[in-house]
Design an enzyme around this catalytic site. Structure first.
Site, PDB file in Angstrom:
ATOM      1  N   ARG A   1       7.176   8.621  17.749  1.00  0.00           N
ATOM      2  CA  ARG A   1       6.931  10.062  17.663  1.00  0.00           C
ATOM      3  C   ARG A   1       7.832  10.653  16.593  1.00  0.00           C
ATOM      4  NH1 ARG A   1       2.893   9.113  20.402  1.00  0.00           N
ATOM      5  NH2 ARG A   1       2.732   9.555  22.630  1.00  0.00           N
ATOM      6  N   GLU A   2       7.233  11.209  15.538  1.00  0.00           N
ATOM      7  CA  GLU A   2       8.014  11.960  14.554  1.00  0.00           C
ATOM      8  C   GLU A   2       7.914  13.426  14.906  1.00  0.00           C
ATOM      9  OE1 GLU A   2       8.072   9.322  10.484  1.00  0.00           O
ATOM     10  OE2 GLU A   2       7.032  11.222  10.467  1.00  0.00           O
TER      11      GLU A   2
ATOM     12  N   ARG B   1       6.028  36.172   0.661  1.00  0.00           N
ATOM     13  CA  ARG B   1       6.551  34.945   1.271  1.00  0.00           C
ATOM     14  C   ARG B   1       6.049  33.703   0.548  1.00  0.00           C
ATOM     15  NH1 ARG B   1      10.839  33.732   4.018  1.00  0.00           N
ATOM     16  NH2 ARG B   1      10.474  35.185   5.691  1.00  0.00           N
TER      17      ARG B   1
ATOM     18  N   ALA C   1      12.493  39.439  12.469  1.00  0.00           N
ATOM     19  CA  ALA C   1      12.682  38.118  13.069  1.00  0.00           C
ATOM     20  C   ALA C   1      13.764  37.364  12.318  1.00  0.00           C
ATOM     21  CB  ALA C   1      11.366  37.335  13.025  1.00  0.00           C
TER      22      ALA C   1
ATOM     23  N   GLU D   1      19.651  40.288  13.605  1.00  0.00           N
ATOM     24  CA  GLU D   1      18.515  40.307  12.683  1.00  0.00           C
ATOM     25  C   GLU D   1      17.900  41.700  12.573  1.00  0.00           C
ATOM     26  OE1 GLU D   1      17.416  38.143  10.521  1.00  0.00           O
ATOM     27  OE2 GLU D   1      18.696  36.479  11.120  1.00  0.00           O
TER      28      GLU D   1
ATOM     29  N   GLU E   1      17.964  43.310   8.867  1.00  0.00           N
ATOM     30  CA  GLU E   1      16.700  43.461   8.159  1.00  0.00           C
ATOM     31  C   GLU E   1      16.219  44.908   8.087  1.00  0.00           C
ATOM     32  OE1 GLU E   1      13.795  40.800   9.797  1.00  0.00           O
ATOM     33  OE2 GLU E   1      14.877  39.031   9.093  1.00  0.00           O
TER      34      GLU E   1
ATOM     35  N   GLY F   1       3.684  19.516  19.977  1.00  0.00           N
ATOM     36  CA  GLY F   1       3.551  18.093  19.714  1.00  0.00           C
ATOM     37  C   GLY F   1       4.305  17.625  18.487  1.00  0.00           C
TER      38      GLY F   1
ATOM     39  N   GLU G   1      10.739  23.745  17.912  1.00  0.00           N
ATOM     40  CA  GLU G   1      10.975  25.148  17.583  1.00  0.00           C
ATOM     41  C   GLU G   1      10.440  26.060  18.689  1.00  0.00           C
ATOM     42  OE1 GLU G   1      10.240  28.496  14.104  1.00  0.00           O
ATOM     43  OE2 GLU G   1       9.158  26.614  13.989  1.00  0.00           O
TER      44      GLU G   1
ATOM     45  N   GLU H   1      18.800  37.289  -1.671  1.00  0.00           N
ATOM     46  CA  GLU H   1      17.459  36.845  -2.043  1.00  0.00           C
ATOM     47  C   GLU H   1      16.391  37.271  -1.039  1.00  0.00           C
ATOM     48  OE1 GLU H   1      17.528  32.643  -2.807  1.00  0.00           O
ATOM     49  OE2 GLU H   1      19.051  32.829  -4.348  1.00  0.00           O
ATOM     50  N   GLU H   2      16.669  38.283  -0.210  1.00  0.00           N
ATOM     51  CA  GLU H   2      15.682  38.782   0.741  1.00  0.00           C
ATOM     52  C   GLU H   2      15.276  40.194   0.340  1.00  0.00           C
ATOM     53  OE1 GLU H   2      15.129  38.522   5.512  1.00  0.00           O
ATOM     54  OE2 GLU H   2      17.084  39.202   4.821  1.00  0.00           O
TER      55      GLU H   2
END
Length: 187
Positions: free
Chosen positions: A37-38, A64, A76, A92, A96, A115, A119, A139-140
């Site tokens: 399983r990877e 994005r 987020a 956040e 933001e 699967g 995350e 850089e945002e």
């Protein structure tokens, strides 16, 4: 109920990136066999349903990469190692959007690709907003605006909002804000 869970026998780090790691595990299957399983290891993230006093949602627009298009999303961010998810949400939102919230509720936990990755995204409802100055990461670049929930849901149906965490968060917002489902736990 029969236990059909797989058991990890060994693990190997395949890729060690700044944000993500890829692991290759050998697992014992319920029938006694083995399989490879990877999977992608990710620290997790938060998504914030920040509601203004007027009842609108604080949203963000950004360009994005690698999609190469404007993305409209809820505030987020990534959970730093060892950081409490609620503290991530507070950080956040402030960084933001410049907003802080007096009232926080945990709404849901979602997993994006069970699967293939560990995350998870913790969705929070934030109310009682006060605004200071945003402190964007280097850089945002974000455009912050408020949007009625009905408009945001229409934009999902029209394909203007396609970010998975935002779509899921907006459907939760519909339940919590419009249908009277209580947010799970105030903090």
């Amino acid at each position: 109920m029969k236990d059909l869970s797989e058991r990890r026998l060994s693990t190997k780090l395949v890729y060690d990136g700044k944000l993500l790691k890829v692991r290759s595990d050998t697992v014992r299957l319920p029938d006694g066999g083995t399989a490879g399983r990877e999977w992608i290891e990710h620290p997790g993230a938060v998504a914030i349903l920040a509601v203004t006093d007027a009842g609108e949602l604080v949203m963000e627009r950004q360009f994005r990469y690698p999609l190469g298009r404007d993305m409209i999303e809820v505030p987020a961010g990534k959970i730093d190692p060892g950081e409490d998810p609620l503290e991530t949400a507070r950080r956040e939102l402030a960084e933001e959007t410049g907003y802080s919230a007096a009232e926080w509720s945990h709404v849901a936990t979602i997993h994006l690709a069970i699967g293939y990755s560990n995350e998870h995204i913790e969705i929070y409802l934030a109310k009682g907003l006060t605004q200071q100055k945003a402190r964007l990461d280097e850089e945002e670049f974000l455009e912050v605006f408020a949007l009625p929930l009905a408009t945001a849901l229409a934009w999902v149906r029209e394909g203007k909002i396609t970010d998975s965490k935002t779509v899921s968060s907006l459907f939760w917002a519909e339940k919590v804000l419009l249908e009277g489902w209580g947010a799970a736990q105030k903090r």
